[in-house]
Design a protein around this motif. Structure first.
Motif, PDB file in Angstrom:
ATOM      1  N   GLU A  84      49.726  73.608 102.417  1.00  0.00           N
ATOM      2  CA  GLU A  84      51.018  74.284 102.050  1.00  0.00           C
ATOM      3  C   GLU A  84      50.272  76.397 101.770  1.00  0.00           C
ATOM      4  OE1 GLU A  84      49.684  72.206  99.766  1.00  0.00           O
ATOM      5  OE2 GLU A  84      48.922  72.765  97.918  1.00  0.00           O
ATOM      6  N   ILE A  85      48.740  76.464 101.350  1.00  0.00           N
ATOM      7  CA  ILE A  85      48.671  77.395 101.335  1.00  0.00           C
ATOM      8  C   ILE A  85      47.461  77.738 102.430  1.00  0.00           C
ATOM      9  CG2 ILE A  85      46.727  76.780  99.672  1.00  0.00           C
ATOM     10  CD1 ILE A  85      48.406  79.374  97.941  1.00  0.00           C
ATOM     11  N   ALA A  86      47.313  77.358 103.511  1.00  0.00           N
ATOM     12  CA  ALA A  86      46.522  77.817 104.511  1.00  0.00           C
ATOM     13  C   ALA A  86      46.494  79.182 105.312  1.00  0.00           C
ATOM     14  CB  ALA A  86      47.122  77.022 105.613  1.00  0.00           C
ATOM     15  N   ARG A  87      46.388  79.839 105.199  1.00  0.00           N
ATOM     16  CA  ARG A  87      45.645  80.885 105.581  1.00  0.00           C
ATOM     17  C   ARG A  87      46.358  81.379 107.284  1.00  0.00           C
ATOM     18  NH1 ARG A  87      39.201  82.695 104.504  1.00  0.00           N
ATOM     19  NH2 ARG A  87      39.319  80.683 105.134  1.00  0.00           N
ATOM     20  N   SER A  88      45.289  80.459 107.855  1.00  0.00           N
ATOM     21  CA  SER A  88      46.298  80.434 108.824  1.00  0.00           C
ATOM     22  C   SER A  88      48.142  80.707 109.382  1.00  0.00           C
ATOM     23  CB  SER A  88      46.071  78.798 109.917  1.00  0.00           C
ATOM     24  OG  SER A  88      47.118  78.891 111.615  1.00  0.00           O
ATOM     25  N   GLY A  89      48.314  81.634 109.854  1.00  0.00           N
ATOM     26  CA  GLY A  89      49.827  81.435 110.109  1.00  0.00           C
ATOM     27  C   GLY A  89      50.587  82.347 108.569  1.00  0.00           C
ATOM     28  N   ALA A  90      49.214  82.444 107.417  1.00  0.00           N
ATOM     29  CA  ALA A  90      49.914  83.084 106.499  1.00  0.00           C
ATOM     30  C   ALA A  90      51.464  84.512 106.409  1.00  0.00           C
ATOM     31  CB  ALA A  90      49.203  83.017 105.448  1.00  0.00           C
ATOM     32  N   LEU A  96      58.881  85.676 106.925  1.00  0.00           N
ATOM     33  CA  LEU A  96      59.640  85.200 107.263  1.00  0.00           C
ATOM     34  C   LEU A  96      60.428  85.406 106.277  1.00  0.00           C
ATOM     35  CD1 LEU A  96      61.947  83.605 109.224  1.00  0.00           C
ATOM     36  CD2 LEU A  96      60.523  81.748 109.025  1.00  0.00           C
ATOM     37  N   GLY A  97      60.389  84.606 104.963  1.00  0.00           N
ATOM     38  CA  GLY A  97      60.483  84.556 103.606  1.00  0.00           C
ATOM     39  C   GLY A  97      60.532  85.978 103.124  1.00  0.00           C
ATOM     40  N   LEU A 147      53.500  78.894  93.036  1.00  0.00           N
ATOM     41  CA  LEU A 147      52.433  78.544  92.236  1.00  0.00           C
ATOM     42  C   LEU A 147      52.408  77.349  91.224  1.00  0.00           C
ATOM     43  CD1 LEU A 147      49.334  80.307  93.072  1.00  0.00           C
ATOM     44  CD2 LEU A 147      50.386  78.988  94.762  1.00  0.00           C
ATOM     45  N   LEU A 148      53.484  77.753  90.481  1.00  0.00           N
ATOM     46  CA  LEU A 148      53.537  77.508  88.761  1.00  0.00           C
ATOM     47  C   LEU A 148      54.312  76.350  89.377  1.00  0.00           C
ATOM     48  CD1 LEU A 148      53.191  79.290  86.246  1.00  0.00           C
ATOM     49  CD2 LEU A 148      52.101  77.362  85.798  1.00  0.00           C
ATOM     50  N   PHE A 149      55.729  76.435  89.990  1.00  0.00           N
ATOM     51  CA  PHE A 149      57.345  75.674  90.039  1.00  0.00           C
ATOM     52  C   PHE A 149      57.353  75.162  91.077  1.00  0.00           C
ATOM     53  CE2 PHE A 149      58.396  78.592  86.425  1.00  0.00           C
ATOM     54  CZ  PHE A 149      59.223  77.577  85.967  1.00  0.00           C
ATOM     55  N   TRP A 211      53.425  80.480 101.580  1.00  0.00           N
ATOM     56  CA  TRP A 211      53.207  81.622 101.887  1.00  0.00           C
ATOM     57  C   TRP A 211      54.942  82.019 101.885  1.00  0.00           C
ATOM     58  CZ3 TRP A 211      49.373  84.537  99.714  1.00  0.00           C
ATOM     59  CH2 TRP A 211      47.932  83.449  99.993  1.00  0.00           C
ATOM     60  N   PHE A 212      56.310  81.221 102.235  1.00  0.00           N
ATOM     61  CA  PHE A 212      57.200  81.757 102.388  1.00  0.00           C
ATOM     62  C   PHE A 212      58.058  81.859 101.407  1.00  0.00           C
ATOM     63  CE2 PHE A 212      61.571  79.850 103.388  1.00  0.00           C
ATOM     64  CZ  PHE A 212      61.734  80.480 104.448  1.00  0.00           C
TER      65      PHE A 212
END
Length: 292
Positions: A84-90, A96-97, A147-149, A211-212
């Motif tokens: 969910e926090i991978a650098r690839s595609g970040a 987009l987000g 990150l928290l929620f 990231w999104f």
């Protein structure tokens, strides 16, 4: 809205599910969903508390430190991968987000203005100073809150009780967390739970990318602040000043745009659309059966 990364973002079991590890009962508690959730929230919360309102680039440095803490807790304590926090595609996910967050706030503000609720006046000076301060502050806020929620709470509760329960619980807590802001009341807390908690949670379930949701959250808050609209009750120094007219149900009153009925309706519609897509993609997960 773009296509999801070719690598499916599924939060599977730990990095080494067969490994017992050290620590006995205490270690098993830490590696449980509630254990690593609370550990991560403590770590990220400390970083946020020390850096969120700092001068200059301090909130950005804090955001980077919070990501490092999150990755450490997930990999070393929870013993799970962090796609969910991978650098690839970040970068693509952030953009987009961000586009969705920008469109959401601009559409909401334009509708309120069209109904006579807002009138904007250019503030006149300090362009670069306002831009830099706003961007630094909102990077810190968006990263640590997501990150928290969504990173910690939603994923931990999802492992225990499934996606739907996790979405409802984290949305309600997100609304409660904003009740201490100036101008907050029961309605504003419910509005935040629906338009922000549900929307950001649904966005994560759809994209499975922190990231999104960071991009969405950052663009949302930054656009509000630059327009001079209170961000969850916090009056900003923006590029515009806003004259507010009409009922609080239309304008959001002292709490700001997020307590207006119009963005609530738009946010719920967006969240429902994202949930449909997440369900279609198999990313809305049922509650685990006992013993599994």
């Amino acid at each position: 809205m773009g296509t999801k990364s070719a690598v499916r973002h599924r939060a599977g079991p730990g990095l080494d599910e067969s490994e017992e590890g050290d620590g006995g009962r205490f270690g098993r508690i830490l590696r449980s969903p509630l254990g690593w959730m609370l550990t991560g929230m403590a770590g990220v919360g400390v970083v946020s508390g020390l850096t969120a309102t700092g001068p200059g680039p301090v909130p950005v440095v804090g955001a980077a430190a919070a990501v490092a803490v999150y990755c450490y807790v997930m990999r070393r304590v929870a013993r799970r991968a962090t796609p969910e926090i991978a650098r690839s595609g970040a970068g693509r996910e952030v953009l987009l987000g961000g586009a969705i967050g920008l469109g959401f706030i601009l559409a909401s503000a334009l509708l309120i203005t069209a109904f006579g609720g807002y009138a904007f006046v250019w503030a006149g000076d300090g362009l670069m100073s306002v831009l830099w301060t706003t961007i630094a502050l909102q990077i810190g806020a968006a990263v640590t809150e997501e990150l928290l929620f969504r990173g910690l709470a939603l994923q931990a509760l999802e492992q225990l009780w499934g996606s739907r329960a996790a979405l409802v619980i984290t949305s309600l807590f997100f609304g409660v967390a904003h009740l201490g802001a100036e101008g907050a009341n029961v309605w504003s807390g419910l509005a935040i739970a629906l338009e922000a908690g549900a929307l950001l949670g649904a966005a994560f379930l759809w994209r499975r990318s922190i990231w999104f949701v960071i991009g969405l959250h950052f663009a949302w808050n930054t656009t509000e602040q630059l327009l001079g609209i209170p961000v969850s009750g916090h009056a900003p120094e923006g590029l515009f000043t806003v004259d507010v007219h009409g009922s609080a149900l239309l304008t959001g009153g002292d709490f700001g745009l997020e307590a207006s009925i119009l963005p609530v309706l738009i946010g719920v519609a967006l969240a429902a659309t994202m949930l449909v897509r997440a369900h279609r993609d198999g990313d809305v997960r049922p509650r685990r059966r006992a013993g599994r």
